[in-house]
Motif scaffolding. Structure first.
Motif, PDB file in Angstrom:
ATOM      1  N   ALA A  87      -6.327  38.845 -73.913  1.00 41.28           N
ATOM      2  CA  ALA A  87      -5.465  39.874 -73.318  1.00 41.28           C
ATOM      3  C   ALA A  87      -6.122  40.472 -72.081  1.00 41.28           C
ATOM      4  O   ALA A  87      -5.467  40.730 -71.069  1.00 41.28           O
ATOM      5  CB  ALA A  87      -5.177  40.960 -74.340  1.00 41.28           C
ATOM      6  N   GLY A  88      -7.443  40.672 -72.171  1.00 47.35           N
ATOM      7  CA  GLY A  88      -8.180  41.202 -71.029  1.00 47.35           C
ATOM      8  C   GLY A  88      -8.166  40.235 -69.871  1.00 47.35           C
ATOM      9  O   GLY A  88      -8.050  40.628 -68.709  1.00 47.35           O
ATOM     10  N   PHE A  89      -8.290  38.939 -70.178  1.00 48.98           N
ATOM     11  CA  PHE A  89      -8.269  37.917 -69.134  1.00 48.98           C
ATOM     12  C   PHE A  89      -6.916  37.890 -68.439  1.00 48.98           C
ATOM     13  O   PHE A  89      -6.823  37.821 -67.214  1.00 48.98           O
ATOM     14  CB  PHE A  89      -8.567  36.541 -69.748  1.00 48.98           C
ATOM     15  N   ALA A 144      -4.835  40.262 -68.170  1.00 45.28           N
ATOM     16  CA  ALA A 144      -4.457  41.553 -67.576  1.00 45.28           C
ATOM     17  C   ALA A 144      -4.419  41.498 -66.053  1.00 45.28           C
ATOM     18  O   ALA A 144      -3.567  42.108 -65.420  1.00 45.28           O
ATOM     19  CB  ALA A 144      -5.432  42.634 -68.036  1.00 45.28           C
ATOM     20  N   LEU A 145      -5.352  40.743 -65.449  1.00 43.41           N
ATOM     21  CA  LEU A 145      -5.389  40.685 -63.985  1.00 43.41           C
ATOM     22  C   LEU A 145      -4.143  39.986 -63.439  1.00 43.41           C
ATOM     23  O   LEU A 145      -3.621  40.362 -62.386  1.00 43.41           O
ATOM     24  CB  LEU A 145      -6.653  39.958 -63.512  1.00 43.41           C
ATOM     25  N   SER A 168      -1.440  42.461 -63.656  1.00 46.03           N
ATOM     26  CA  SER A 168      -1.697  43.500 -62.650  1.00 46.03           C
ATOM     27  C   SER A 168      -1.317  42.998 -61.254  1.00 46.03           C
ATOM     28  O   SER A 168      -0.759  43.733 -60.442  1.00 46.03           O
ATOM     29  CB  SER A 168      -3.174  43.877 -62.699  1.00 46.03           C
ATOM     30  N   GLU A 169      -1.620  41.721 -61.005  1.00 45.18           N
ATOM     31  CA  GLU A 169      -1.341  41.133 -59.696  1.00 45.18           C
ATOM     32  C   GLU A 169       0.170  41.071 -59.430  1.00 45.18           C
ATOM     33  O   GLU A 169       0.633  41.411 -58.334  1.00 45.18           O
ATOM     34  CB  GLU A 169      -1.939  39.717 -59.675  1.00 45.18           C
ATOM     35  N   TRP A 204       2.443  42.937 -60.873  1.00 52.59           N
ATOM     36  CA  TRP A 204       2.896  44.321 -60.794  1.00 52.59           C
ATOM     37  C   TRP A 204       2.599  44.875 -59.399  1.00 52.59           C
ATOM     38  O   TRP A 204       3.433  45.509 -58.763  1.00 52.59           O
ATOM     39  CB  TRP A 204       2.168  45.066 -61.900  1.00 52.59           C
ATOM     40  N   LEU A 205       1.397  44.557 -58.894  1.00 52.15           N
ATOM     41  CA  LEU A 205       0.992  45.046 -57.571  1.00 52.15           C
ATOM     42  C   LEU A 205       1.883  44.461 -56.482  1.00 52.15           C
ATOM     43  O   LEU A 205       2.311  45.166 -55.566  1.00 52.15           O
ATOM     44  CB  LEU A 205      -0.468  44.657 -57.315  1.00 52.15           C
ATOM     45  N   LEU A 261     -12.807  44.858 -56.902  1.00 55.64           N
ATOM     46  CA  LEU A 261     -12.269  43.883 -57.858  1.00 55.64           C
ATOM     47  C   LEU A 261     -13.391  42.951 -58.306  1.00 55.64           C
ATOM     48  O   LEU A 261     -13.518  42.633 -59.479  1.00 55.64           O
ATOM     49  CB  LEU A 261     -11.140  43.071 -57.219  1.00 55.64           C
ATOM     50  N   ALA A 317     -13.801  40.828 -61.521  1.00 53.20           N
ATOM     51  CA  ALA A 317     -12.592  40.023 -61.685  1.00 53.20           C
ATOM     52  C   ALA A 317     -12.933  38.544 -61.841  1.00 53.20           C
ATOM     53  O   ALA A 317     -12.201  37.804 -62.499  1.00 53.20           O
ATOM     54  CB  ALA A 317     -11.673  40.223 -60.487  1.00 53.20           C
ATOM     55  N   ARG A 330     -10.877  33.462 -61.098  1.00 52.96           N
ATOM     56  CA  ARG A 330      -9.781  34.135 -61.800  1.00 52.96           C
ATOM     57  C   ARG A 330      -8.921  34.919 -60.813  1.00 52.96           C
ATOM     58  O   ARG A 330      -7.691  34.887 -60.884  1.00 52.96           O
ATOM     59  CB  ARG A 330     -10.377  35.063 -62.863  1.00 52.96           C
ATOM     60  N   LEU A 331      -9.554  35.591 -59.859  1.00 50.29           N
ATOM     61  CA  LEU A 331      -8.799  36.366 -58.883  1.00 50.29           C
ATOM     62  C   LEU A 331      -7.928  35.449 -58.027  1.00 50.29           C
ATOM     63  O   LEU A 331      -6.755  35.734 -57.778  1.00 50.29           O
ATOM     64  CB  LEU A 331      -9.756  37.174 -57.996  1.00 50.29           C
ATOM     65  N   LYS A 357      -3.892  35.428 -57.758  1.00 51.86           N
ATOM     66  CA  LYS A 357      -3.197  35.546 -56.470  1.00 51.86           C
ATOM     67  C   LYS A 357      -2.219  34.383 -56.284  1.00 51.86           C
ATOM     68  O   LYS A 357      -1.104  34.570 -55.796  1.00 51.86           O
ATOM     69  CB  LYS A 357      -4.212  35.549 -55.318  1.00 51.86           C
ATOM     70  N   ARG A 382      -5.543  49.394 -62.162  1.00 50.13           N
ATOM     71  CA  ARG A 382      -5.703  48.122 -61.456  1.00 50.13           C
ATOM     72  C   ARG A 382      -7.156  47.634 -61.555  1.00 50.13           C
ATOM     73  O   ARG A 382      -7.406  46.475 -61.875  1.00 50.13           O
ATOM     74  CB  ARG A 382      -5.297  48.325 -59.995  1.00 50.13           C
ATOM     75  N   ALA A 385      -9.006  44.330 -63.758  1.00 50.87           N
ATOM     76  CA  ALA A 385      -9.810  43.266 -63.166  1.00 50.87           C
ATOM     77  C   ALA A 385     -10.965  42.858 -64.076  1.00 50.87           C
ATOM     78  O   ALA A 385     -11.477  41.750 -63.982  1.00 50.87           O
ATOM     79  CB  ALA A 385     -10.345  43.712 -61.802  1.00 50.87           C
ATOM     80  N   PRO A 425     -12.282  41.465 -67.316  1.00 49.67           N
ATOM     81  CA  PRO A 425     -11.701  40.735 -68.460  1.00 49.67           C
ATOM     82  C   PRO A 425     -12.223  41.214 -69.810  1.00 49.67           C
ATOM     83  O   PRO A 425     -11.652  40.869 -70.837  1.00 49.67           O
ATOM     84  CB  PRO A 425     -12.108  39.280 -68.199  1.00 49.67           C
TER      85      PRO A 425
END
Lengths: 306, 337
Positions: free
Chosen positions: A35-37, A39-40, A43-44, A46-47, A135, A140, A144-145, A149, B125, B129, B131
């Motif tokens: 879930a944490g992985f 999340a980005l 978030s991306e 949503w952003l 980030l 991040a 992964r970032l 993207k 946000r 970032a 994890p």
């Protein structure tokens, strides 16, 4: 503050509070979770769609079919003379054709322009505002970032295409008759089957832009200026399409990422012609692989000084 | 130093509550021969050997352009060293970024925010970032962090409407979203008014008291003197000195200064009172005031007067880190070329 002062009794009550309490005094590292992985990525997305800019771009794309619909409606008498953009002659007979006309008009310029803005700004924009360093120290993770993207870029392609399609369907239904659709091959299919084709076409158009997302992402890793990256990406789309019109360059034209963009018209025949569509999708996959790798190689090895 | 007890307290608490404090390496940051030469050939950091002990509030001091931020960027894995090794929380950087950085909170070269998002959404946000951070506890941790830096009232405001001080606080809040083992703060009081500076210093002491090691860079000497237990001084990309703040300030001990036309007579009296390292000028002499304390100071003055010395001026000039810095580098504390 409070977690460091949790008494031993409270600490042992649940496992969660124990982990947090020990972390508070600087002991165990936390584990990465699925879930944490993810999340980005959320978030991306949503952003991307929280930006006024994104909404404005989608709005412009939605206005386009309305304009075409109104023009065709006013000039109905002359539109069947064979001039004008693809499928425009069929629009006055069936409103659903406005979808294909609008996509054929938006695909060369408007769609890639909006995609160029979003993809070009993706990394460079974060670098320009300095949020990139925060980030990355979060952390991040650079791969992964980049993946987040790219995913957001693809979702934007779909959203942009859908903005055109939805506005076209609404305008077409309001201004023109709907009903059985006569395909380019002369066969007639029911409205339901035609809607399925429209969805298929929208999917193909969205995927046609994936190569451009990868190119934009790569350009975005090269510079610290969002504007420069956006302008370069959009400029590249225009240049490539100009090159695509020179007969002298026909040897390289099949490898230009814009070359088969309008092949989605082949799906409006009975039976559907998949050759060019598949060639287009294959070419997009190639561009994603090449420019995605280049973006990764560049971004994971680069010094972040912004 | 008033901060010393905090550190002791912090150490005690780590030993009492932490499950395996003994297994953790004692140095939170260790670099050896760390060097960064940028593409233009500019040598930003030159053979840095830095050791930051666990539990310290470590002041990283140097003029603007001395290589502090480049060092911090290497420690945080943002830029790769040209040569040398940087170890943070026992693991090499930048190779171990994913394992190390969730345990580190950082404020690097000022805050950077999404202007179109609220303060709360900015924190969400940055938290997304990481994890290793739990999405289920995100809202609560964001609220706590906002509360801690005093931004609760402005949490819903767009970040572009924040003042520089508020942005700085929000940056700090994002460093405090999780309990951290190490907090890296690059010029955290930049752009703050005196009241804001005091609040940030109080926060640093509070975080340190919880057992977090704080690595604080600054070009303000008195800031380091006020909050730090240890310090290192950078100049032109090189490490000039490192040690406890007490040691460093001790290098520039206070000097007793006497202004008088009767230099020779005064000198005799001072020697009798064990003032060492005497330097004499035409109408002034000074010496190391090691043996002089607040009680003996008036007696010394009386002794001078009774010996017939015409005392025009008398006092102790305190040693500061700035004196130490000037003594060490032989230069002022200006921007390095």
């Amino acid at each position: 503050m409070s977690q460091a002062e949790v008494s031993p009794a409270e600490v042992s009550r649940t496992e969660v509070s124990r982990t947090e309490a020990s972390a508070a005094v600087g002991a165990g590292p936390r584990r990465q979770t699925a879930a944490g992985f993810a999340a980005l990525f959320r978030s991306e997305l949503w952003l991307t769609f929280r930006r006024t800019r994104t909404i404005a771009l989608l709005g412009i794309l939605a206005v386009l079919p309305v304009l075409i619909g109104v023009v065709v409606r006013i000039e109905t008498g002359d539109s069947s003379n064979g001039g004008g953009p693809a499928f425009i002659a069929q629009v006055s007979q069936n409103g659903l054709f406005l979808v294909f006309t609008a996509l054929a008009l938006a695909l060369p310029i408007f769609l890639p322009m909006t995609v160029g803005v979003v993809a070009g700004d993706s990394i460079a924009g974060e670098a320009a505002t300095g949020t990139l360093r925060y980030l990355l120290v979060a952390p991040a993770g650079r791969t992964r970032l980049l993946a987040a993207k790219f995913t957001a870029g693809l979702v934007f392609c779909l959203a942009a295409t859908m903005a055109v399609v939805v506005a076209a369907v609404a305008t077409g239904a309001a201004l023109f008759p709907l009903g059985e659709v006569t395909l380019l091959s002369g066969d007639t299919i029911g409205l339901g089957a035609a809607v399925v084709r429209a969805v298929l076409v929208a999917g193909v158009v969205a995927l046609s832009l994936s190569g451009l997302v990868a190119i934009g992402l790569f350009i975005s890793t090269l510079t610290g200026s969002g504007i420069a990256a956006m302008a370069t990406t959009v400029g590249l789309v225009i240049t490539v399409q100009i090159l695509d019109t020179f007969p002298q360059l026909h040897a390289i034209q099949p490898f230009l990422f814009t070359h088969q963009w309008l092949s989605f018209g082949d799906l409006l025949r009975q039976p559907m012609h998949w050759d060019n569509v598949l060639q287009n999708l294959g070419l997009q996959a190639l561009y994603v692989a090449v420019f995605g790798s280049a973006a990764w190689a560049r971004f994971t090895s680069r010094d972040i000084t912004a | 130093m008033t901060t010393a007890p905090h550190t002791e307290q912090a150490r005690g608490r780590v030993a009492a509550v932490g499950p395996t404090p003994a297994a953790a390496p004692d140095d939170v940051i260790r670099t050896s021969g760390l060097t960064k030469r940028f593409q233009g050939g500019q040598l930003a950091v030159d053979g840095l050997d830095l050791t930051v002990p666990r539990g310290s509030v470590f002041g990283f001091l140097g003029p603007n352009g001395s290589g502090k931020t480049t060092t911090i960027r290497m420690l945080m894995g943002l830029i790769a060293p040209s040569s040398g090794v940087a170890t943070v929380l026992g693991a090499p950087m930048p190779q171990s970024v994913g394992a190390v950085l969730p345990r580190v909170g950082a404020l690097i070269e000022g805050p950077a925010l999404y202007g179109f998002l609220s303060g709360r959404d900015n924190l969400a946000r940055f938290d997304a970032a990481d994890p290793t951070s739990d999405p289920r506890t995100r809202a609560r941790r964001v609220t706590e962090a906002l509360d801690r830096v005093g931004l609760t009232a402005a949490a819903g405001k767009k970040a572009r409407a924040y003042s520089l001080g508020m942005k700085q606080r929000l940056g700090l809040a994002s460093a405090l979203l999780q309990p951290r083992e190490l907090l890296v703060l690059d010029e955290p009081t930049n752009g703050l008014d005196p009241q804001g500076m005091r609040e940030i210093r109080a926060l640093v002491r509070e975080v340190a008291a919880e057992g977090t090691t704080v690595f604080l860079s600054s070009h303000l000497l008195d800031e380091i003197e006020q909050v730090c237990t240890h310090a290192a001084v950078m100049s032109k990309g090189r490490l000039v000195v490192q040690g406890t703040v007490a040691e460093l300030a001790g290098r520039a001990q206070g000097r007793l200064v006497v202004r008088t036309p009767d230099v020779a007579a005064a000198r005799d009296v001072l020697v009798q009172h064990r003032v060492t390292d005497l330097r004499t000028d035409e109408a002034r002499l000074d010496g190391l005031a090691t043996a002089v304390d607040e009680e003996s100071l008036p007696r010394l003055c009386a002794a001078l007067v009774s010996a017939g010395v015409r005392v025009h001026g008398f006092g102790v000039e305190r040693g500061t880190l700035e004196d130490a810095f000037v003594a060490l580098t032989g230069e002022g504390f200006d921007v390095a070329g």
